[in-house]
Each structure stands twice: as structure tokens, then as C-alpha cells.
Write a protein that holds these residues in place. Sequence first.
Motif, PDB file in Angstrom:
ATOM      1  N   VAL A   1       0.825  -1.206   0.000  1.00 22.19           N
ATOM      2  CA  VAL A   1       0.000   0.000   0.000  1.00 22.19           C
ATOM      3  C   VAL A   1       0.861   1.259   0.000  1.00 22.19           C
ATOM      4  CG1 VAL A   1      -0.323   0.494   2.470  1.00 22.19           C
ATOM      5  CG2 VAL A   1      -2.230   0.816   0.876  1.00 22.19           C
ATOM      6  N   SER A   2       2.107   1.135   0.460  1.00 27.49           N
ATOM      7  CA  SER A   2       3.004   2.292   0.432  1.00 27.49           C
ATOM      8  C   SER A   2       3.339   2.697  -1.002  1.00 27.49           C
ATOM      9  CB  SER A   2       4.289   1.987   1.206  1.00 27.49           C
ATOM     10  OG  SER A   2       5.060   0.988   0.542  1.00 27.49           O
ATOM     11  N   GLU A   3       3.200   1.754  -1.952  1.00 24.57           N
ATOM     12  CA  GLU A   3       3.474   2.042  -3.361  1.00 24.57           C
ATOM     13  C   GLU A   3       2.289   2.699  -4.063  1.00 24.57           C
ATOM     14  OE1 GLU A   3       4.294  -1.673  -5.194  1.00 24.57           O
ATOM     15  OE2 GLU A   3       5.756  -2.315  -3.674  1.00 24.57           O
ATOM     16  N   VAL A   4       1.138   2.652  -3.433  1.00 21.29           N
ATOM     17  CA  VAL A   4      -0.104   3.043  -4.091  1.00 21.29           C
ATOM     18  C   VAL A   4      -0.243   4.559  -4.165  1.00 21.29           C
ATOM     19  CG1 VAL A   4      -2.626   3.001  -3.826  1.00 21.29           C
ATOM     20  CG2 VAL A   4      -1.285   0.913  -3.471  1.00 21.29           C
ATOM     21  N   ASP A   5      -0.707   5.047  -5.317  1.00 25.76           N
ATOM     22  CA  ASP A   5      -0.994   6.471  -5.473  1.00 25.76           C
ATOM     23  C   ASP A   5      -2.396   6.807  -4.984  1.00 25.76           C
ATOM     24  OD1 ASP A   5       1.449   7.473  -6.828  1.00 25.76           O
ATOM     25  OD2 ASP A   5       0.888   5.992  -8.333  1.00 25.76           O
ATOM     26  N   PHE A   6      -3.357   5.958  -5.310  1.00 23.30           N
ATOM     27  CA  PHE A   6      -4.704   6.155  -4.771  1.00 23.30           C
ATOM     28  C   PHE A   6      -5.453   4.832  -4.761  1.00 23.30           C
ATOM     29  CE2 PHE A   6      -5.094   7.094  -9.330  1.00 23.30           C
ATOM     30  CZ  PHE A   6      -6.245   6.410  -9.711  1.00 23.30           C
ATOM     31  N   LEU A   7      -6.534   4.788  -3.972  1.00 23.69           N
ATOM     32  CA  LEU A   7      -7.348   3.586  -3.827  1.00 23.69           C
ATOM     33  C   LEU A   7      -8.577   3.667  -4.726  1.00 23.69           C
ATOM     34  CD1 LEU A   7      -7.266   3.268   0.075  1.00 23.69           C
ATOM     35  CD2 LEU A   7      -5.873   2.005  -1.567  1.00 23.69           C
ATOM     36  N   LEU A   8      -9.134   2.519  -5.012  1.00 23.56           N
ATOM     37  CA  LEU A   8     -10.350   2.423  -5.803  1.00 23.56           C
ATOM     38  C   LEU A   8     -11.342   1.572  -5.021  1.00 23.56           C
ATOM     39  CD1 LEU A   8     -11.964   2.848  -8.401  1.00 23.56           C
ATOM     40  CD2 LEU A   8     -10.737   0.916  -9.419  1.00 23.56           C
ATOM     41  N   ALA A   9     -12.561   2.079  -4.834  1.00 23.69           N
ATOM     42  CA  ALA A   9     -13.563   1.376  -4.028  1.00 23.69           C
ATOM     43  C   ALA A   9     -14.852   1.183  -4.814  1.00 23.69           C
ATOM     44  CB  ALA A   9     -13.837   2.146  -2.738  1.00 23.69           C
ATOM     45  N   PRO A  10     -14.916   0.118  -5.632  1.00 22.65           N
ATOM     46  CA  PRO A  10     -16.145  -0.179  -6.383  1.00 22.65           C
ATOM     47  C   PRO A  10     -17.128  -0.959  -5.508  1.00 22.65           C
ATOM     48  CG  PRO A  10     -14.467  -1.775  -6.957  1.00 22.65           C
ATOM     49  CD  PRO A  10     -13.840  -0.858  -5.927  1.00 22.65           C
ATOM     50  N   ILE A  11     -17.624  -0.335  -4.464  1.00 22.27           N
ATOM     51  CA  ILE A  11     -18.406  -1.005  -3.424  1.00 22.27           C
ATOM     52  C   ILE A  11     -19.763  -1.452  -3.960  1.00 22.27           C
ATOM     53  CG2 ILE A  11     -19.445  -0.747  -1.136  1.00 22.27           C
ATOM     54  CD1 ILE A  11     -17.403   1.574  -0.716  1.00 22.27           C
ATOM     55  N   LYS A  12     -20.131  -2.690  -3.652  1.00 23.02           N
ATOM     56  CA  LYS A  12     -21.499  -3.140  -3.868  1.00 23.02           C
ATOM     57  C   LYS A  12     -22.289  -2.779  -2.617  1.00 23.02           C
ATOM     58  CE  LYS A  12     -21.149  -6.903  -7.230  1.00 23.02           C
ATOM     59  NZ  LYS A  12     -21.374  -8.348  -7.464  1.00 23.02           N
ATOM     60  N   ILE A  13     -23.262  -1.908  -2.779  1.00 18.66           N
ATOM     61  CA  ILE A  13     -23.954  -1.326  -1.633  1.00 18.66           C
ATOM     62  C   ILE A  13     -24.736  -2.364  -0.831  1.00 18.66           C
ATOM     63  CG2 ILE A  13     -25.660   0.394  -0.928  1.00 18.66           C
ATOM     64  CD1 ILE A  13     -23.008   1.514  -1.960  1.00 18.66           C
ATOM     65  N   GLU A  14     -25.416  -3.273  -1.517  1.00 23.35           N
ATOM     66  CA  GLU A  14     -26.210  -4.287  -0.831  1.00 23.35           C
ATOM     67  C   GLU A  14     -25.296  -5.395  -0.304  1.00 23.35           C
ATOM     68  OE1 GLU A  14     -29.505  -4.425  -0.245  1.00 23.35           O
ATOM     69  OE2 GLU A  14     -29.929  -2.502  -1.214  1.00 23.35           O
ATOM     70  N   THR A  15     -25.356  -5.644   0.989  1.00 21.36           N
ATOM     71  CA  THR A  15     -24.545  -6.704   1.590  1.00 21.36           C
ATOM     72  C   THR A  15     -25.382  -7.377   2.678  1.00 21.36           C
ATOM     73  OG1 THR A  15     -22.396  -7.224   2.604  1.00 21.36           O
ATOM     74  CG2 THR A  15     -23.461  -5.181   3.307  1.00 21.36           C
ATOM     75  N   HIS A  16     -24.775  -8.215   3.492  1.00 20.78           N
ATOM     76  CA  HIS A  16     -25.525  -8.860   4.562  1.00 20.78           C
ATOM     77  C   HIS A  16     -24.603  -9.189   5.729  1.00 20.78           C
ATOM     78  CE1 HIS A  16     -24.031 -13.042   3.904  1.00 20.78           C
ATOM     79  NE2 HIS A  16     -23.822 -12.586   2.685  1.00 20.78           N
ATOM     80  N   PHE A  17     -25.217  -9.358   6.891  1.00 22.37           N
ATOM     81  CA  PHE A  17     -24.514  -9.826   8.083  1.00 22.37           C
ATOM     82  C   PHE A  17     -25.368 -10.931   8.682  1.00 22.37           C
ATOM     83  CE2 PHE A  17     -23.929  -9.750  12.709  1.00 22.37           C
ATOM     84  CZ  PHE A  17     -22.580 -10.052  12.769  1.00 22.37           C
ATOM     85  N   ARG A  18     -24.787 -12.114   8.779  1.00 23.78           N
ATOM     86  CA  ARG A  18     -25.545 -13.304   9.156  1.00 23.78           C
ATOM     87  C   ARG A  18     -26.755 -13.428   8.229  1.00 23.78           C
ATOM     88  NH1 ARG A  18     -26.751 -13.339  15.315  1.00 23.78           N
ATOM     89  NH2 ARG A  18     -26.911 -15.588  15.029  1.00 23.78           N
ATOM     90  N   LYS A  19     -27.949 -13.481   8.745  1.00 24.36           N
ATOM     91  CA  LYS A  19     -29.137 -13.671   7.893  1.00 24.36           C
ATOM     92  C   LYS A  19     -29.827 -12.346   7.563  1.00 24.36           C
ATOM     93  CE  LYS A  19     -28.809 -18.148   7.829  1.00 24.36           C
ATOM     94  NZ  LYS A  19     -27.450 -18.169   8.408  1.00 24.36           N
ATOM     95  N   TYR A  20     -29.158 -11.228   7.849  1.00 27.61           N
ATOM     96  CA  TYR A  20     -29.816  -9.942   7.727  1.00 27.61           C
ATOM     97  C   TYR A  20     -29.179  -9.060   6.655  1.00 27.61           C
ATOM     98  CZ  TYR A  20     -31.509 -11.681  12.155  1.00 27.61           C
ATOM     99  OH  TYR A  20     -32.054 -12.489  13.121  1.00 27.61           O
ATOM    100  N   ARG A  21     -30.020  -8.351   5.942  1.00 27.92           N
ATOM    101  CA  ARG A  21     -29.599  -7.434   4.889  1.00 27.92           C
ATOM    102  C   ARG A  21     -29.002  -6.180   5.519  1.00 27.92           C
ATOM    103  NH1 ARG A  21     -32.813  -3.124   3.315  1.00 27.92           N
ATOM    104  NH2 ARG A  21     -32.263  -2.118   1.335  1.00 27.92           N
ATOM    105  N   GLU A  22     -27.848  -5.750   4.996  1.00 28.58           N
ATOM    106  CA  GLU A  22     -27.246  -4.487   5.406  1.00 28.58           C
ATOM    107  C   GLU A  22     -26.965  -3.650   4.161  1.00 28.58           C
ATOM    108  OE1 GLU A  22     -27.100  -3.550   8.414  1.00 28.58           O
ATOM    109  OE2 GLU A  22     -27.199  -5.417   9.581  1.00 28.58           O
ATOM    110  N   VAL A  23     -26.891  -2.364   4.329  1.00 27.37           N
ATOM    111  CA  VAL A  23     -26.649  -1.447   3.218  1.00 27.37           C
ATOM    112  C   VAL A  23     -25.434  -0.587   3.559  1.00 27.37           C
ATOM    113  CG1 VAL A  23     -27.583   0.392   1.770  1.00 27.37           C
ATOM    114  CG2 VAL A  23     -29.101  -1.388   2.657  1.00 27.37           C
TER     115      VAL A  23
END
Length: 333
Positions: free
Chosen positions: A213-235
Motif C-alpha cells: 500500500v506504500s506504493e499506491v498512489d490512490f485507492l479504488l472502491a467499487p463497493i457493492k452497496i447491498e450486503t448482509h450480516f448473518r441472515k440480515y440485509r445491510e446497506v
Amino acid sequence: MAPIFESADILYFNTVRHFWAELCEIPFAAPSILRVHNAHADLAPASHFYRPLMKFPAILSHLIRKVLIAGEWRQRRQFLAHINYFMFPNRAISNYVAEQGWVGSERILPPVMPFGFLGETHSSEKLTGQKQCITIAITGKVTNAKKDYDLVYRALRQCLGQLKLPLKLILLGKASGKQAERIVQKFASLECAQFSLDYSRDYVSSEDFEQKVSEVDFLLAPIKIETHFRKYREVYGKSKMSGIENDVLLYRKPSLVTARYRILDDIDRVVEYFEPTPEALAAALKSWVKDQKYLDLQASFGAMSQYRPATVAREFHQLCEQLMAVTRSELEN
């Protein structure tokens, strides 16, 4: 532990999970704070099952074993009823919970305890001059469950021939399994004089992660908004926070972030948003590589005092004093 709990001025639970029966037995003799990581799972589980039709057998099993027999929901409700105040990872999630009415606004504290602190300045951040290659990274395990790698692939396919400088992509997470193999193969098919790929099929140790990460100029975050935790939907961005905020802070790297994930706090100064389309991401990558915009954003880290450990400590201490003062006033009255 009972004497410790009874002698405390404030009880602060950084996280609670699974041990609801034991938590209900804690003697609450002081004001209590609970920080919630997964707002849907903890505050509104019945309303937010993840893919209820597709996952019905697993959800039914969960309801029978955990909810009806083990009494998880009842015990959790009993424990949360004793909590005086709630704290969430950032302002966006705090606002969302208040809007939903799951917790009264008078019980929601400002998020003065961020999940990440502002990292130290590294000498590499001060280097200037003509770059020979731009290095970007996507952090986290290489899987399509939480990141849209296909979006990145299609954007790169569109813009690689138009970039001012060669581009190197580092997948900063374990890339193992059939799904990860397909993702890697797609990116590898783009390798040419203008593009190179770096990844690991093994667990990435903290030492290797920090070195890369010390070599990195910038990060890219193509996040998928819909996710889950255990059996529950999270956003992400509403009920749950993405790890990109921690990575940006700890490693002081500006980031391109999908526009559906908005950050209301100071991290917004070092982030630029892109619509989740190949065309929009390709345009953002061309702009950042050509104009090296990340260098301009880099300077904003110095003004982000909200995330310095000394500031966090001072603000949390002041918050605790205020809560204790309120408690004393209530006892006197």
C-alpha cells in the motif's frame, strides 16, 4: 466482573454479539454506551432478512434455532432496553438510524470514536516529480460479494489506451477460489505495456499489505452497496460502514468511491465519487491519471484533525464528562 461493572462511571460496549443472556446479567449501575456495527441486524432484524425468498430455508432454520429456542431477539431487546446511549460508525449511519426511528435522537451520540485513526505521514507521500507509472489498489478479499470487479474490468478495457501513463492495479486481499480466479483472469487478459496486475493467492500479511500500500498512489472502491450480516440485509453507507474509510485514513491514500456510498465526515475531502457505470469510472480514472488529482487531495489529510488520536481522546473524554454530569443532575433531582 460484577464489582468492576458496579464501580464503573460509564459502561462502553464497543461491540456485542451472540452472548445476549450473559450481557443481560450485567449490573447497570452507570450510564451505558453501545456502538452498533450492523444497524439492521441489531435494531430491526425482522424487517431486514437478506433475500427472504431465496434464503427461506436458512432463515427458517435461524428463526427456529436462534430466535424461538435460544431466545436471541428477546434477550437482545432486553439488553438494548438497558442501554442509555448508542453510537454509530459515522454521521451517515447515525442520521439513517434516527430517520428510521429505531433509536430516539436523544439517545444517539455523535460518532466521536471513529473506526480508524489518521495514519502517520510517510516520506513517499512527499515525493513529487514526473511519475513513470500510476499504481492503484482495491483492498479486501477478492470476491464479487462486496466489490464490483467486473465494473472495474470494463472501465479499464475502455480507458487503458487513452491513459497518459501506464497503470498498475494491486488487488490487496486474498485472491483464492474459483470466483477470485475468474476475476484475476479477466484483469490479466488486459496486461500490456499500459497495464500490469499484482495479486496474491495467499493471505496478505499486515507487513506485505503495508509494503504494497506504500506504493499506491490512490485507492479504488467499487463497493457493492447491498450486503448482509448473518441472515440480515445491510446497506453500506446507511446501516453499515465500508472498510474503505479505515484504509483511506490509516494509509493516507485518496480514493475513488462509488457514488452510492456517500461519506459525510472529513474523509469526504480526500474522496471523489463516480457513478457505477464503466463509462463514468473510465472517465474518472483518465482524469486522475492524467491530472494526478490525488496529489491535490493528499494535502487535505493535514487538515483532518477529527481523526487524530489526541483529538479523538479529548472529544471522547469530554463526551463522557457530559454524560456523567447529566447522570449527577438526574440523581440530584
